[in-house]
Scaffold this active site. Structure first.
Site, mmCIF file in Angstrom:
data_model
loop_
_atom_site.group_PDB
_atom_site.id
_atom_site.type_symbol
_atom_site.label_atom_id
_atom_site.label_comp_id
_atom_site.label_asym_id
_atom_site.label_seq_id
_atom_site.Cartn_x
_atom_site.Cartn_y
_atom_site.Cartn_z
ATOM 1 N N GLN B 121 0.837 -1.206 0.000
ATOM 2 C CA GLN B 121 0.000 0.000 0.000
ATOM 3 C C GLN B 121 0.868 1.252 0.000
ATOM 4 O O GLN B 121 1.679 1.450 0.905
ATOM 5 C CB GLN B 121 -0.893 -0.010 1.245
ATOM 6 N N GLY B 122 0.713 2.094 -1.021
ATOM 7 C CA GLY B 122 1.460 3.348 -1.097
ATOM 8 C C GLY B 122 0.520 4.531 -0.893
ATOM 9 O O GLY B 122 0.150 5.195 -1.863
ATOM 10 N N SER B 124 0.516 6.720 2.572
ATOM 11 C CA SER B 124 1.155 7.768 3.376
ATOM 12 C C SER B 124 2.404 8.311 2.694
ATOM 13 O O SER B 124 3.085 7.605 1.940
ATOM 14 C CB SER B 124 1.565 7.198 4.743
ATOM 15 N N SER B 156 4.088 -1.336 3.951
ATOM 16 C CA SER B 156 4.314 -2.691 4.468
ATOM 17 C C SER B 156 4.504 -3.680 3.331
ATOM 18 O O SER B 156 3.838 -3.565 2.306
ATOM 19 C CB SER B 156 3.125 -3.137 5.331
ATOM 20 N N GLU B 239 -10.592 -1.729 6.112
ATOM 21 C CA GLU B 239 -9.508 -1.884 7.067
ATOM 22 C C GLU B 239 -10.004 -1.710 8.494
ATOM 23 O O GLU B 239 -9.593 -2.399 9.407
ATOM 24 C CB GLU B 239 -8.415 -0.866 6.758
#
Lengths: 294, 377
Positions: B121-122, B124, B156, B239
């Site tokens: 996941q990109g 932040s 992550s 989430e």
């Protein structure tokens, strides 16, 4: 959808809750509450009878015995409403006496009980006392709406004590929810620094914390009412006590100087929350009960 | 209120339990936490077994209650969790399933479900954390591709991912929520650099991602151009919804282990500590009930998990940290020994009140969206 795990009250349960909420709004609104504070120690027999007619006390008696034939899941919904309204009187003891003490189910008899902690609420106003209140001495009760006597502590849990703990926990959820609503209403109205204080994170985070405590405690109480498991009930009482007391404290804080006055209702909720917490299965005992099952 | 399961749900549980009992003994040993290729192989191998047994889709296609049962039973049996497939199964996958074109669903979903492809996941950026909508990674259209330049952080599983769900700014002039797009980025594309970040637990759970004029085909955009914020909110509500079911079950198990240790080492005789453990047990039981309630509400409304997730996450993340604090008091001097798994988990738990929306952001969400208090600072 039937049979699947469904936490939402069903339609009958929602109707039941709406019915008692409307009854209490009509018969025990703010004026009646403040009148009760100004003339303490008296059970409103007319209201008691109306509660009886509405099935508040006979709720869990079988229909063939003149009851409503419902169970603990419905009872906790009613007691949450009673707690929210700060309805005075030995509601839990009279509810538990329905079917065992004449007139209790109909709301014609006011029944109190000596708690395992040696506290007797409403001793002078009650028609019937369950347990041994011999030698009980009056306290100057912290809660203006709950007269209290002190009797020798038995430590013994009566047969109904577990159910009493659950219903008392439901009343605590009512207080926790009332305090959340009252704090949010005040924070949305009161202006300082040119804006409503509910826009400040320092205030809104207090309110958010109150909602979280209420929802966690409510889920615990409603589930415990379904399982009727002794340990789950003890855990629910512990969380509901904490939610009621902490929310009343935060509600008082959000109200600022007004919160410290006799005129604001929040102190009545805080004091009642203290009484309910101490009366049956107080924190340390509830925690021990849950720990013993680990 | 009804806490019982239907006959079909009980049958689903029984079949799953039986399958787990047969399958788990055949699993390879768990890899070292620092062995990322090993972790990827292990997690993808587990996902493939699930897929072959018909459980690969459970996070998407099953009813919320079946999913609850799945997470409850797999945790109870000590089965692996989603691991490196977290983003693919619980963020990017559901987003593509909800917002993607038929071609996109065809291209990306099956490999996730089969354990063939891993996503990261990109979202932040160094200057866009809690204030995610201020993100600045630029994507400039050039023919049938976007040219992407910028930096992402806290990514992550980046070292072993094949794809990244990437939020980029496609319109710097638009109001900030309306100039963002959602792209699927190939991690081996020229111009992508991954630099692992070491966490306070000593491991490299996440990474920085540097993007230098990386070309991403326009066909890899999910949702309309500049509609990425809305597309992303779908992912985030997943989430914060039921993603923690397994962890609540795990906490109840951990608490039981802790009570056993306390009885063995004598700390159980301390009433204050014993009552703390009792109070935590009550709290995790209530959180389990709250999870069931959130799931039954999601099931009833047929929708995506709602704001109930924020209420849950707020209490759960703090309760879990308190659990490890209590564990440290039970362990005494052993609480300083990183050779004990408890203590590594204690360190990891420090992220719970920060990741996936800090407690402060969650309180804003609860206060503004549930309680209706005004936005403000």
């Amino acid at each position: 959808m039937t049979g699947a795990v469904d936490f939402r009250p069903n339609e009958d349960q929602r109707d039941l809750r709406r019915g008692i909420r409307e009854l209490l709004a009509g018969r025990f609104g703010r004026e009646a509450l403040r009148a009760a504070v100004d003339g303490p120690g008296r059970v409103d027999r007319g209201l008691w009878k109306e509660l009886g007619e509405a099935g508040f006390f006979a709720l869990r008696l079988p229909e063939e015995e003149g009851g409503v034939g419902l169970g603990l899941p419905e009872a906790v919904l009613l007691f949450e409403e009673a707690g929210r309204a700060l309805l005075p009187g030995p509601l839990v003891a009279t509810h538990l006496a329905a079917g065992a003490v004449e007139g209790a189910a109909e709301g014609l008899t006011v029944v109190t009980e000596v708690s395992p902690e040696g506290l007797v609420p409403w001793l002078d106003a009650a028609d019937v006392v369950r347990g041994d209140a011999a030698g009980a001495v009056p306290l100057r009760s912290v809660d203006p709406l709950t007269p209290l006597h002190r009797a020798p502590r038995t430590g013994r849990l009566s047969a109904g004590a577990v159910e009493a703990a659950l219903l008392t926990a439901a009343e605590q959820v009512g207080t926790a929810a009332w305090c959340t609503d009252a704090a949010v209403a005040h924070a949305g109205r009161r202006e300082q620094f040119g804006q409503v204080i509910g826009g400040f994170q320092a205030v809104k985070h207090l309110c958010a914390g109150m909602l979280v405590r209420t929802e966690v405690a409510r889920a615990a109480v409603q589930a415990a009412a379904v399982t009727a498991d002794r340990v789950e009930i003890a855990g629910a009482k512990l969380l509901a006590d904490e939610a009621a007391v902490a929310n009343a404290r935060d509600c008082l804080q959000v109200h600022g100087g007004m919160g410290f006055t006799w005129e604001a209702d929040v102190h009545l909720h805080l004091k009642r929350a203290w009484v309910r917490a101490a009366l049956v299965l107080p924190g340390a005992k509830a925690a021990e009960e849950v720990a013993s099952a680990l | 209120m009804d806490l019982s399961y239907t006959a079909e749900e009980e049958e689903f549980r029984a079949r799953l339990r039986e399958w787990l009992a047969a399958e788990l003994p055949g699993l390879p040993p768990r890899p070292d936490p620092l062995d990322w290729p090993g972790r990827r192989a292990y997690d993808c191998g587990w996902q493939r077994r699930l897929y072959d047994a018909g459980y690969g889709h459970v996070h998407w296609d099953a009813s919320p209650t079946q999913r609850l049962i799945f997470l409850e039973e797999t945790e109870r049996a000590g089965a692996p969790y989603v691991g490196a497939n977290f983003v693919g199964l619980l963020h990017a996958g559901p987003t593509i399933a909800a917002e993607g074109t038929p071609e996109q669903r065809e291209r990306w979903l099956e490999p996730v479900l089969r354990g063939d492809e891993v996503w990261c996941q990109g979202f932040s950026e160094p200057d866009a954390g809690s204030d995610l909508a201020s993100l600045r990674t630029r994507a400039v259209r050039d023919g049938d591709a976007y040219v992407v330049t910028g930096q992402k952080i806290w990514t992550s599983h980046a070292e072993v991912a094949d794809w990244c769900e990437l939020l980029v700014r496609t319109d710097p002039e638009a109001p900030r929520h309306r100039g963002i797009s959602w792209l699927a980025l190939r991690m081996d594309a020229p111009g992508v650099t991954v630099r692992p970040l070491r966490t306070l637990a000593g491991s490299t759970e996440f990474a920085e991602l540097f993007l230098d004029e990386v070309r991403v085909p326009v066909s890899h955009r999910v949702g309309e151009e500049n509609d990425g914020w809305r597309v992303t909110m779908v992912t985030l509500s997943f989430e914060r919804g039921t993603a923690f079911v397994g962890e609540v079950v795990a906490c109840r198990r951990l608490l039981g282990e802790l009570a056993r240790t306390a009885r063995e080492n004598g700390t159980w005789d301390d009433p204050a500590l014993r009552r703390r453990l009792g109070a935590l047990a009550a709290r995790f039981q209530a959180l389990w009930r709250l999870t069931q309630r959130n799931v039954s509400e999601a099931q009833a409304t047929g929708g995506v998990p709602g704001t109930g997730g924020s209420v849950f996450k707020l209490d759960y993340s703090h309760a879990r940290q308190e659990l490890y604090d209590a564990a440290a008091d039970v362990l005494g001097p052993d609480a300083l020994d990183l050779g004990r798994e408890w203590n590594l988990d204690r360190l990891s738990s420090l992220s719970y009140t920060i990741a996936a929306g800090t407690s402060q952001i969650q309180r804003n969400i609860v206060a503004e969206r549930i309680l209706g208090l005004p936005k403000g600072r």
